[in-house]
Design a protein around this motif. Sequence first.
Motif, PDB file in Angstrom:
ATOM      1  N   PRO B  29       0.826  -1.214   0.000  1.00  0.00           N
ATOM      2  CA  PRO B  29       0.000   0.000   0.000  1.00  0.00           C
ATOM      3  C   PRO B  29       0.856   1.259   0.000  1.00  0.00           C
ATOM      4  N   TYR B  30       0.411   2.271  -0.704  1.00  0.00           N
ATOM      5  CA  TYR B  30       1.156   3.530  -0.797  1.00  0.00           C
ATOM      6  C   TYR B  30       0.237   4.651  -0.326  1.00  0.00           C
ATOM      7  N   ARG B  31       0.630   5.341   0.731  1.00  0.00           N
ATOM      8  CA  ARG B  31      -0.172   6.454   1.249  1.00  0.00           C
ATOM      9  C   ARG B  31       0.508   7.740   0.849  1.00  0.00           C
ATOM     10  N   VAL B  70      -2.667  10.512  -9.338  1.00  0.00           N
ATOM     11  CA  VAL B  70      -1.862   9.842  -8.316  1.00  0.00           C
ATOM     12  C   VAL B  70      -0.501   9.413  -8.871  1.00  0.00           C
ATOM     13  N   ILE B  74       3.403   9.467  -7.173  1.00  0.00           N
ATOM     14  CA  ILE B  74       4.124   8.239  -6.804  1.00  0.00           C
ATOM     15  C   ILE B  74       5.511   8.239  -7.440  1.00  0.00           C
ATOM     16  N   TYR B  90      -2.616   1.872  -4.448  1.00  0.00           N
ATOM     17  CA  TYR B  90      -3.128   3.009  -3.694  1.00  0.00           C
ATOM     18  C   TYR B  90      -4.643   3.029  -3.720  1.00  0.00           C
ATOM     19  N   GLU B  92      -6.968   6.314  -3.268  1.00  0.00           N
ATOM     20  CA  GLU B  92      -6.896   7.750  -2.995  1.00  0.00           C
ATOM     21  C   GLU B  92      -8.021   8.513  -3.680  1.00  0.00           C
TER      22      GLU B  92
END
Lengths: 210, 373
Positions: B29-31, B70, B74, B90, B92
Amino acid sequence: MKKMLNVALPKGRLGEKVYNMFEKAGFECPSIKENNRKLIFENEETMVRYFWVKPSDVAIYVERGAADIGVAGKDILLEYEPEVYELLDLDLGKCRMAVAAKKDFRDNPQKTLRVATKFTNIAQQYYMSKGRDIDIIHLNGSIEIAPILDLSDVIVDIVETGTTLKENNLEVFETIVPISARLIANKSSYIFKNEQITKIAEEISKQLEA
Amino acid sequence: MNTPEFALNYSEKVIFKLRSLYSKCGYSPYRMSKFEEYDLYAHNKDFLISDSIITFTDTNGKLMALKPDVTLSIIKNSKDTPMSVQKVYYNENVYRISKGTHSFKEIMQVGLECFGDVDIYNTSEVLSLACKSLKAISVNSVLYISHLGILTSVFDAFNIPSYARQNILKLISEKNTHELNKICAEIELDDSKTEIIKNIINTSGDKASVLPYLYNLLSDLDCKESIDELSQILNTLDDSDDMIKIDFSVVSDTHYYNTIVFKGFIEGIPSSVLSGGQYDKLMEKMKRKSKAIGFAVYLDMLERLDNIESDCDVDVVAIYGANTNPTTVSSTVSEIHKKGLSVLACKNIPDNLKFKEIVNLIEREVNTDEENA
């Protein structure tokens, strides 16, 4: 299982001509010829549902999937740039998008050109491609009177025969693009109702070639 | 904790499914922050679907933006890893202009990016995950895939000037063969070459029928490498074959995307719900040595698929009075929850509320008082 194909037709004479093409293509719906005020007509045998809508709204119905296919003028497609497939030029409703002005008009490049139009996107793109600085005046109708009342220098509008322009002492200076009716399809419907849409497009294409 | 079904809407259920799907394939996961420096988008405006961006000035005077995309964030915030592969996903919100209302709209996106030493396996894995994402939403789904390298090779072989390429790409995206004649006549392209482009526009189908057709149609042009690549990617795919169609109407900006581009469609939703591709040229523009591929699923359209209309707002209404003991209300609510039902405890039933059952704690109180008397 065959699914019902939704077709948006432009109200008016153009729509009637277009329906005849669909009928010849094997997608008849006799109830549409009844003289009444109904707007939606369905034939469960041919699995087709037609509805009459305002010509400028056809593209919206198709883009948003309320109609799978429809017939819209190129002017509307250029103005609103809907995300649809443009499958055929039906060679009907032919006219042109043009720049018109008073007969004695002379374009002074040192001044911002005042352009009155209903088609702001087409006008903006056309003059941007020419690098001309313009001031757009958006009007919803009676565009022809704008130069007469000095509201604008030129107008960008659809010209069919040119009679209205002549009667108002205006003339065409440039043609931007020729206009005609186009068969359009929703991108998702084209996938999931491919057989029916391809058949209609092929049959109408044959009629156009004949 | 198990979340009860009724507490989740359709999009939320899809988000859970997709997150689990991507995690299983090693995507982490990428926040990221809600805001990004405006400069990032100003330099890559053509990569964005719309160039309208919500901006504001931060306390330090920097011009910031609410993310319209997004992928750019990234890449910007990740290390360049040309020798290894990084896989992230992600979930978002992005902020874009809505075409219909001409006002900004918050759109929930779930997606993934794979960057670094991207090879055939990674590409086919991304495609496979795109197919599985669509299937997780609906079984009636299709992934349209195109290869921009094939189109670029055709344009190069036909010496099509750069100013006409964008127009021809637009016609290909519209399946518009009738206006192609005009453009090709303007650039003096001969009829046989125009016919080849028309055939490309009309090409649509599965790999078994389209790939041999393309090898034959473009045999005299320098396209073999790109068709081979497409063939290799599709042959590496696991079990998603049946839902992939090769169709060149999927086009993206060739300044950013270079090879595979794809869009996912679901029956009942009028526009594509998934969009992706390999964007090595964007990586180059951002001074990265690595390659990259990814896709996003747009969740804002999915509520149209949620046909299960609830016939009530709440299962049970528990009515209590001013003198009811709060502990009685609390224990009643707990009992109802144990049965897996939703409950609204209130003194008066709100107007227009639809419910299946009513539990009147006032009556119970009176009855108990009478029994005790």
